[in-house]
Design a protein around this motif. Structure first.
Motif: not given
Length: 300
Positions: A77-78, A91-93, A120-121, A278, A280
């Motif tokens: 995905d990265e 971004r993301g949790h 965005q996190t 990732s 993040k």
């Protein structure tokens, strides 16, 4: 079948603990999900899941494969995000853990700075005085104090702390100052179970290691409570150096037996991801390492 497809189906089944649940999530038929898992197990030559009429669980081999599979899928995905040119924007949790007082004093400022910089996190923080299993509890980044057990975690050392016996000046004025660890038997003691899980306090001088069996008058399960008792002049307590750094600097508390303190305990930032983790996680780890290493309370 495509290996990535088989891996993706296995991860879905393992996370849902259900073939039917994975089928709904992937929009596949239940027989197709079953065939994919069977094909993967045959390819690997090992059982990955145990099935009963009520639930599906990963085997020991399945748990290891699940961790690796999740990492591989995340890296793919990265790679897609990087190819799209937006990898620089976390971004993301993000889930973070640390000891309770360390989290309050040192990690929350990092979280606030991080989240303000990357809107965005979102961040969740688990501050507990126990060893958290990052994999089992879905944590991205942790702060560990003490020697690290052998594991697959990546670790970056950011400092060190040590155990300190402290008391208020008013207490010492009334009860005197202990000159040797054995003198603690004559003093009122408060023990924080997180710092001193037993009544054996270990001291280290230049020539020998000494263990003193103490008899605390009060035992508390939080460091804050032990600190408050010492502030109020009730007695002596033993805490980690970072926990009482402000009070030592202001003179509200005074350290004793400093010539025989136990060896330093390392402080590490740990995470599960490798060099291509990732954005993040990389961004948070980089920020946490920089801020913690710059803090004088964590040593040179």
């Amino acid at each position: 079948m495509d290996r990535f497809h088989l891996m993706n189906v296995f991860v879905a089944v393992a996370e849902a603990e259900s073939f039917a649940g994975a089928a709904r999530r992937l929009r596949l038929s239940p027989p197709a999900v079953t065939r994919a898992v069977v094909a993967l197990e045959e390819r690997l030559g090992v059982r990955l899941l145990t099935r009963t009429t009520r639930v599906v669980r990963v085997t020991e081999a399945g748990a290891r494969y699940l961790e690796d599979a999740c990492r591989i899928m995340m890296e793919l995905d990265e790679a897609d995000v990087a190819a799209a040119g937006v990898n620089a924007a976390p971004r993301g949790h993000l889930a973070v853990t640390a000891p309770v007082l360390f989290g309050k004093l040192y990690v929350m400022p990092v979280i606030a700075e991080y989240q303000s910089a990357f809107e965005q996190t979102s961040v969740s923080a688990l501050f507990v005085d126990r060893l958290v299993n990052l994999v089992e509890e879905g944590i991205d980044v942790g702060i560990r104090i003490g020697q690290l057990p052998d594991s697959s975690l990546r670790a970056i050392r950011v400092g060190q702390v040590h155990r300190v016996v402290v008391g208020a000046p008013a207490y010492f004025h009334e009860h005197g100052v202990p000159e040797r660890p054995e003198d603690l038997a004559r003093h009122r003691l408060v023990a924080a179970s997180g710092v001193s899980p037993t009544n054996d306090w270990v001291f280290q001088s230049a020539s020998e290691k000494r263990t003193v069996r103490v008899q605390p008058r009060i035992i508390v399960n939080t460091n804050d409570a032990a600190l408050e008792a010492a502030r109020r002049g009730y007695g002596l307590t033993r805490l980690l150096s970072y926990q009482i750094a402000p009070e030592l600097a202001s003179g509200e508390l005074r350290a004793v037996l400093t010539d025989c303190e136990a060896p330093d305990l390392p402080v590490h930032v740990v995470h599960r991801e490798g060099r291509h983790g990732s954005a993040k996680v990389r961004s948070f780890v980089d920020l946490a390492v920089a801020r913690l290493r710059a803090d004088s309370a964590l040593g040179p």
